[in-house]
Write an enzyme that holds these catalytic residues in place. Structure first.
Site, short mmCIF file in Angstrom:
data_model
loop_
_atom_site.label_atom_id
_atom_site.label_comp_id
_atom_site.label_asym_id
_atom_site.label_seq_id
_atom_site.Cartn_x
_atom_site.Cartn_y
_atom_site.Cartn_z
N LEU A 1 -12.27 38.04 -29.01
CA LEU A 1 -11.12 37.84 -28.14
C LEU A 1 -9.96 37.39 -29.01
O LEU A 1 -10.16 36.70 -30.01
CB LEU A 1 -11.41 36.77 -27.08
CG LEU A 1 -12.53 37.06 -26.07
CD1 LEU A 1 -12.72 35.86 -25.14
CD2 LEU A 1 -12.24 38.31 -25.26
N ASP A 2 -8.74 37.77 -28.64
CA ASP A 2 -7.57 37.30 -29.38
C ASP A 2 -7.50 35.78 -29.34
O ASP A 2 -8.04 35.14 -28.44
CB ASP A 2 -6.29 37.88 -28.77
CG ASP A 2 -6.23 39.40 -28.87
OD1 ASP A 2 -6.88 39.96 -29.78
OD2 ASP A 2 -5.54 40.01 -28.03
N LYS A 3 -6.80 35.22 -30.30
CA LYS A 3 -6.67 33.76 -30.40
C LYS A 3 -6.27 33.13 -29.08
O LYS A 3 -6.86 32.13 -28.64
CB LYS A 3 -5.64 33.41 -31.48
CG LYS A 3 -5.32 31.92 -31.57
CD LYS A 3 -4.20 31.66 -32.55
CE LYS A 3 -3.81 30.19 -32.55
NZ LYS A 3 -2.68 29.91 -33.47
N THR B 1 -6.44 34.37 -26.03
CA THR B 1 -7.16 34.86 -24.85
C THR B 1 -8.42 34.01 -24.68
O THR B 1 -9.15 33.79 -25.65
CB THR B 1 -7.55 36.34 -25.00
OG1 THR B 1 -6.36 37.12 -25.12
CG2 THR B 1 -8.34 36.82 -23.79
N ARG C 1 -3.28 44.23 -23.69
CA ARG C 1 -1.88 43.84 -23.91
C ARG C 1 -1.01 45.07 -24.23
O ARG C 1 0.10 45.21 -23.72
CB ARG C 1 -1.81 42.81 -25.03
CG ARG C 1 -2.58 41.54 -24.71
CD ARG C 1 -2.83 40.69 -25.96
NE ARG C 1 -1.58 40.24 -26.57
CZ ARG C 1 -1.52 39.66 -27.77
NH1 ARG C 1 -2.63 39.49 -28.48
NH2 ARG C 1 -0.36 39.26 -28.24
#
Length: 327
Positions: free
Chosen positions: A151-153, A155, A253
């Protein structure tokens, strides 16, 4: 560091050695595919690394993964102990939703990078996993032990982590064959013209901004994102459920921004900054949360399904937006 003869002998004594004789049935098969069948507890990536590093010999000689085998060939595989990690375990905040000897399901807080990289040498989820689990070294590489997806930082939400090589291989195959069902919740800018839909557009690195990904007309990798409107919110915002069928970097995104509805708070892709909404709401990140994850257990085959309720910051943001409609 130069390894002494004593250290070399000690490592060799700890190694596992396998020998296989190629039969007529396997003649013409690639070396790497032969070993995948013979060593099912090892991931394909680890087998490839062993071949490249010279730990796999065919008739006493190093070979290539694509080498075609002949009847009577003798394959010798030397499995060294997992390479010690240079990363030091650290206490990192995350919630355990499920754990057994094979895997771990967690809820990742926002603000935590999944694995070390440029600018993030410590305090990552990997550091926390090393503190939580006894043995993760050697699984999917020394910098990303146990990591199957990420997961993105900024998220938050559900992730699954492999605790052994067999589970890692199984989970990778499940993700690759799209047998892992992922559901996200997000607040987006604007109103989609339809209540539900799917977007299929390839994604690749942005041509001029290397921090970003972008929809590409030529090249890139296939990416499919489906969404459903859950609630139309005040101030031209919308609360949606998103089901990505693929797992490209920044996929949700990028796709929502391409549709003209970037995730709220996502400044990289043009999302509306929520701190300008009458100065009543401030959010420090994109309003994107991995709500649920379902898959078959890579060892037992049992159906696994886990949920992480909206992270408190997004839940509070959602409630404040709703209140704007009552003012």
């Amino acid at each position: 560091m130069i390894e002494t003869d004593h250290e070399s002998k000690h490592q060799l004594s700890q190694a596992k050695i396998f020998e296989f004789a190629v039969s007529v049935d396997n003649e013409g098969q690639r070396l790497d595919r032969f070993l995948v069948e013979k060593l099912p507890d090892l991931s394909r990536s680890r087998i490839s690394n062993l071949i490249r590093s010279g730990f796999i010999l065919v008739n006493g000689i190093s070979s290539k993964a694509a080498n075609r085998l002949k009847n009577g060939d003798i394959i010798k595989a030397t499995l060294q102990p997992p390479q010690p990690l240079e990363l030091r375990p650290e206490k990192v905040d995350f919630t355990v939703l499920y754990e057994d000897e094979h895997l771990l399901v967690i809820a990742k807080p926002p603000g935590i990078v999944v694995h070390p990289g440029s600018g993030h040498k410590d305090g990552t989820l990997v550091h926390g996993l090393l503190d939580h689990c006894e043995n993760l070294s050697g699984i999917s590489g020394v910098e990303r032990p146990g990591i199957v997806h990420r997961l993105d930082k900024d998220t938050s939400g559900v992730m699954v982590v492999a605790k052994d090589d067999k589970s890692h291989q199984g989970l990778v195959e499940l993700f690759k064959s799209r047998q892992v069902k992922k559901v996200y919740h997000a607040i987006i800018a604007g109103r989609p013209r339809i209540q539900k839909g799917c977007l299929s557009r390839s994604i690749g690195r942005h041509r001029s901004n290397r921090r970003k990904m972008a929809v590409l007309e030529h090249g890139g990798r296939e990416a499919v994102t489906c969404w459903t409107v859950l609630e139309e919110l005040p101030n031209n915002l919308t609360y949606i459920e998103v089901r990505p069928e693929t797992g490209r970097t920044h996929q949700i995104r990028v796709h929502m921004a391409y549709l003209g509805h970037p995730v709220a708070g996502d400044e990289l892709y043009g999302g509306k900054k929520l701190d300008v909404l009458q100065e009543k709401i401030t959010v420090e990140r994109q309003c994107l949360h991995a709500y649920s994850l379902s898959f078959r257990h890579p060892v037992s085959g049992e159906l696994m399904e886990y949920f992480s309720p909206l992270w408190p910051d997004i839940q509070q943001t959602l409630e404040k937006i709703r209140q704007l409609g009552n003012n």
